[in-house]
Design an enzyme around this catalytic site. Structure first.
Site, PDB file in Angstrom:
ATOM      1  N   GLY A  67       0.824  -1.200   0.000  1.00 36.11           N
ATOM      2  CA  GLY A  67       0.000   0.000   0.000  1.00 36.11           C
ATOM      3  C   GLY A  67       0.861   1.254   0.000  1.00 36.11           C
ATOM      4  N   GLY A 100      -0.093  -1.182   6.434  1.00 38.47           N
ATOM      5  CA  GLY A 100      -1.161  -0.195   6.505  1.00 38.47           C
ATOM      6  C   GLY A 100      -2.485  -0.867   6.831  1.00 38.47           C
ATOM      7  CG  ASP A 130      -8.081  -0.887   3.221  1.00 40.21           C
ATOM      8  OD1 ASP A 130      -7.473  -0.060   2.520  1.00 40.21           O
ATOM      9  OD2 ASP A 130      -7.958  -2.106   3.084  1.00 40.21           O
ATOM     10  N   GLY A 174      -7.511  -3.372   0.692  1.00 45.52           N
ATOM     11  CA  GLY A 174      -7.812  -2.337  -0.307  1.00 45.52           C
ATOM     12  C   GLY A 174      -6.877  -2.442  -1.505  1.00 45.52           C
ATOM     13  N   GLY A 175      -5.664  -2.946  -1.211  1.00 43.11           N
ATOM     14  CA  GLY A 175      -4.682  -3.096  -2.284  1.00 43.11           C
ATOM     15  C   GLY A 175      -4.608  -4.526  -2.818  1.00 43.11           C
ATOM     16  CD  GLU A 198      -1.618  -6.282   2.909  1.00 45.28           C
ATOM     17  OE1 GLU A 198      -2.829  -6.449   3.156  1.00 45.28           O
ATOM     18  OE2 GLU A 198      -1.168  -5.217   2.453  1.00 45.28           O
TER      19      GLU A 198
END
Ligand code: DER
Length: 242
Positions: free
Chosen positions: A32, A93, A95, A107-108, A114
């Site tokens: 991200g 990160g 969202d 979101g990515g 992850e």
């Protein structure tokens, strides 16, 4: 820009406060636009004569192609999780973050690796601009739904079950848009469904129900995973949530 200042502030503070004195350290690097500054900060330490020897001993584990690029672009050592299954610390990160530090991620479209990295880490640190903070998940700012990674042949079945069994208001197969004709294909060769459930009362229960469906690889609900969240503000201040 104000939002970039906020992301940078969160990421720099997170790295500065967590570079403790392990000799050899395995570090998970998320995906991200915010985690970019984590890799950038580590790269700065690498170039600082006082820290070069120390940081050059780090092994950085990627969470997808973009993450791998971040590691290499900042001159950091790249390693694979197969050889480093126990990660000391991971930065990524999010969202959206609720009051219990439960997260929506994906979101990515990198949520599988992850989560593999974040759950393999002794300490999982989230860096985000303060707009990601919300009282409830799927609350005020993240309206794209819960990202769910599915094995391609199963996507219609899973979509139908999310609608009929879990009362999702809407389920969308994420498309590549101008970047790619047809659906997004993840770094693991899977599809992403985005499922809107409205405000989520019990994210853990929802995660468990989705994960139990045949064809679901992983959900973007990261439950009881984040140890600390650094929220950056556009004025450069950072709020830390544990
Ligand atoms: O896709 C992901 O899970 C990313 O980590 C995302 O949740 C955060 O991306 P951002 O830092 O660009 O907002």
């Amino acid at each position: 820009s104000p939002i970039e200042n906020a992301k940078r502030a969160a990421a720099y503070r997170a790295v500065d406060e967590n570079l403790d004195v392990f000799e050899h350290k395995v570090i998970g690097i998320g995906s991200g636009s915010t985690v970019v500054y984590v890799a950038e900060r580590l790269g700065q330490y690498l170039k600082d004569a006082k820290f070069t020897d120390y940081v050059s001993k780090f092994t950085c584990i990627a969470t997808g192609f973009q993450s791998k690029q971040l590691i290499m672009d900042n001159g950091l050592n790249f390693g694979v999780i197969e050889q480093n299954p126990n990660i000391d610390i991971a930065f990524d990160g999010a969202d959206e973050v609720d009051h219990q530090l439960q997260l929506i991620k994906g979101g990515g479209a990198c949520l599988f690796q992850e989560k593999l990295v974040s759950t393999s880490a002794e300490k999982f640190i989230v860096v985000a601009d303060s707009s990601k903070r919300s009282p409830r998940l799927l609350g005020v700012n993240w309206r794209q739904g819960v990202p769910i990674e599915v094995v391609p042949p199963a996507y219609v079945k899973v979509k139908n079950e999310l609608l009929s069994k879990l009362n999702a208001a809407n389920v969308v197969l994420r498309q590549g848009g101008r970047a790619k004709a047809g659906p997004i294909v993840t770094d693991n060769n899977n599809f992403i469904l985005d499922a809107d459930f409205g405000e989520i009362e019990n994210p853990k229960e929802l995660h468990d129900k989705i994960k139990a469906m045949v064809g679901v690889v992983e959900t973007g609900l990261f439950i009881d995973n984040a140890a600390k969240v650094y929220f950056g503000n556009s004025d450069g201040t950072v709020d830390v949530m544990v």
